[in-house]
Design an enzyme around this catalytic site. Structure first.
Site, PDB file in Angstrom:
ATOM      1  N   GLU A   1       6.460   5.808  -9.737  1.00  0.00           N
ATOM      2  CA  GLU A   1       5.034   5.685  -9.388  1.00  0.00           C
ATOM      3  C   GLU A   1       4.600   6.824  -8.471  1.00  0.00           C
ATOM      4  O   GLU A   1       3.545   7.442  -8.678  1.00  0.00           O
ATOM      5  CB  GLU A   1       4.775   4.331  -8.710  1.00  0.00           C
ATOM      6  CG  GLU A   1       4.954   3.164  -9.669  1.00  0.00           C
ATOM      7  CD  GLU A   1       4.723   1.806  -9.045  1.00  0.00           C
ATOM      8  OE1 GLU A   1       4.391   0.874  -9.786  1.00  0.00           O
ATOM      9  OE2 GLU A   1       4.900   1.654  -7.811  1.00  0.00           O
TER      10      GLU A   1
ATOM     11  N   GLY B   1       0.775  -1.242   0.000  1.00  0.00           N
ATOM     12  CA  GLY B   1       0.000   0.000   0.000  1.00  0.00           C
ATOM     13  C   GLY B   1       0.803   1.285   0.000  1.00  0.00           C
ATOM     14  O   GLY B   1       0.268   2.349   0.320  1.00  0.00           O
TER      15      GLY B   1
ATOM     16  N   HIS C   1       0.775  -0.190 -13.502  1.00  0.00           N
ATOM     17  CA  HIS C   1       1.523  -1.432 -13.750  1.00  0.00           C
ATOM     18  C   HIS C   1       3.021  -1.124 -13.715  1.00  0.00           C
ATOM     19  O   HIS C   1       3.467  -0.138 -14.316  1.00  0.00           O
ATOM     20  CB  HIS C   1       1.128  -2.026 -15.105  1.00  0.00           C
ATOM     21  CG  HIS C   1       1.733  -3.370 -15.322  1.00  0.00           C
ATOM     22  ND1 HIS C   1       1.241  -4.513 -14.728  1.00  0.00           N
ATOM     23  CD2 HIS C   1       2.821  -3.761 -16.030  1.00  0.00           C
ATOM     24  CE1 HIS C   1       1.994  -5.547 -15.073  1.00  0.00           C
ATOM     25  NE2 HIS C   1       2.955  -5.114 -15.860  1.00  0.00           N
TER      26      HIS C   1
ATOM     27  N   ILE D   1     -10.896  -7.578 -11.891  1.00  0.00           N
ATOM     28  CA  ILE D   1     -12.052  -6.693 -11.781  1.00  0.00           C
ATOM     29  C   ILE D   1     -13.186  -7.330 -12.576  1.00  0.00           C
ATOM     30  O   ILE D   1     -13.031  -7.586 -13.777  1.00  0.00           O
ATOM     31  CB  ILE D   1     -11.714  -5.293 -12.343  1.00  0.00           C
ATOM     32  CG1 ILE D   1     -10.556  -4.674 -11.551  1.00  0.00           C
ATOM     33  CG2 ILE D   1     -12.926  -4.378 -12.316  1.00  0.00           C
ATOM     34  CD1 ILE D   1     -10.878  -4.353 -10.114  1.00  0.00           C
TER      35      ILE D   1
ATOM     36  N   LEU E   1      -4.628  -7.049  -6.964  1.00  0.00           N
ATOM     37  CA  LEU E   1      -4.273  -8.248  -7.721  1.00  0.00           C
ATOM     38  C   LEU E   1      -5.457  -9.124  -8.093  1.00  0.00           C
ATOM     39  O   LEU E   1      -5.288 -10.109  -8.812  1.00  0.00           O
ATOM     40  CB  LEU E   1      -3.238  -9.060  -6.924  1.00  0.00           C
ATOM     41  CG  LEU E   1      -1.989  -8.255  -6.537  1.00  0.00           C
ATOM     42  CD1 LEU E   1      -1.011  -9.122  -5.772  1.00  0.00           C
ATOM     43  CD2 LEU E   1      -1.324  -7.621  -7.753  1.00  0.00           C
TER      44      LEU E   1
HETATM   45  C1  GAR Z   1       3.313  -1.365  -7.460  1.00  0.00           C
HETATM   46  O1  GAR Z   1       4.639  -1.362  -7.931  1.00  0.00           O
HETATM   47  C2  GAR Z   1       2.345  -1.555  -8.604  1.00  0.00           C
HETATM   48  O2  GAR Z   1       2.788  -0.991  -9.807  1.00  0.00           O
HETATM   49  C3  GAR Z   1       2.296  -3.055  -8.702  1.00  0.00           C
HETATM   50  O3  GAR Z   1       2.302  -3.517  -7.386  1.00  0.00           O
HETATM   51  C4  GAR Z   1       3.070  -2.606  -6.605  1.00  0.00           C
HETATM   52  C5  GAR Z   1       2.294  -2.298  -5.346  1.00  0.00           C
HETATM   53  O4  GAR Z   1       3.115  -1.645  -4.407  1.00  0.00           O
HETATM   54  N1  GAR Z   1       1.144  -3.492  -9.411  1.00  0.00           N
HETATM   55  C6  GAR Z   1       1.123  -4.594 -10.153  1.00  0.00           C
HETATM   56  O5  GAR Z   1       2.073  -5.334 -10.248  1.00  0.00           O
HETATM   57  C7  GAR Z   1      -0.190  -4.862 -10.875  1.00  0.00           C
HETATM   58  N2  GAR Z   1      -0.015  -5.838 -11.902  1.00  0.00           N
HETATM   59  P1  GAR Z   1       2.445  -0.936  -3.162  1.00  0.00           P
HETATM   60  O6  GAR Z   1       1.474  -1.933  -2.542  1.00  0.00           O
HETATM   61  O7  GAR Z   1       3.581  -0.636  -2.235  1.00  0.00           O
HETATM   62  O8  GAR Z   1       1.761   0.302  -3.655  1.00  0.00           O
END
Ligand code: GAR
Length: 188
Positions: A174, A12, A104, A88, A85
């Site tokens: 991000e 998160g 992503h 949807i 994950l």
């Molecule tokens: C993030 O890097 C996001 O881009 C990725 O999961 C991570 C979550 O980090 N998403 C995916 O891989 C979706 N396919 P966080 O829980 O620390 O925000």
């Protein structure tokens, strides 16, 4: 004031970054964080940020329309997937046309699809010998990671890159770009 709901399954850090970013302004409010993982780190983060948080288990999610009704109860202008994950469901996609965005951790259309999340993505990128990676922010449709791309940002891959060091670089991108792109979507 526009309202967003964040869906997250894991640590998160992006959810918390979005809350911090938008709470410093008065244009967008994170009205809820929803998690499909009862043990996700994002639940503690939501508590710390004082954002309403709902976590559900797979049993609850079996009820038809469960996730859609839960999201709709917060009346969001935009649904934001930040490390969510679970798939949807079609009813959610139909209820929110061009109003669900996903983050992503790679440059789609490469390194996407079912099972491609978090460190699995970074390992695959490094193993393939790519010279750069990055992030993709895209609309969500019925296929994993296949909706129209809204924005991408890139970072170089060093010769001694590890999944951990690449994950850290990706998080920097991000944290910088996701709040900005969400703002552009809601205030074009
Ligand atoms: C993030 O890097 C996001 O881009 C990725 O999961 C991570 C979550 O980090 N998403 C995916 O891989 C979706 N396919 P966080 O829980 O620390 O925000």
């Amino acid at each position: 004031m526009k309202k967003i709901v964040i869906l997250a399954s894991g640590n998160g850090s992006n959810a918390e970054n979005l809350v911090d970013h938008f709470h410093a302004e008065d244009k967008i409010r994170v009205v809820a964080i929803i998690s499909n993982n009862l043990h996700a780190g994002v639940i503690e983060r939501a508590k710390k940020c004082e954002v309403p948080c709902v976590a559900f288990n797979t049993f609850a999610a079996r009820e038809a329309g469960f996730l859609r009704k839960l999201i709709q109860s917060f009346e969001p202008d935009l649904v934001v997937l930040a490390g969510f994950l679970a798939k949807i469901t079609e009813d959610v996609i139909v209820a929110y046309p061009k109003a669900i965005v996903n983050l992503h951790p790679a440059l789609l259309p490469k390194f996407g699809g079912k099972g491609m999340y978090g460190d699995f993505v970074h390992r695959a990128v490094i193993a393939s010998g790519e010279r750069e990676s990055g992030i993709t922010i895209h609309w969500v449709n019925a296929q994993y990671d296949a909706g129209e791309i809204i924005a991408q940002a890139t970072t170089e891959i060093a010769p001694d890159e590890t999944p951990e060091s690449l994950a850290a670089k990706i998080h920097v991108l991000e944290f910088e770009w996701f709040p900005q792109i969400i703002t552009k979507i809601l205030y074009p």
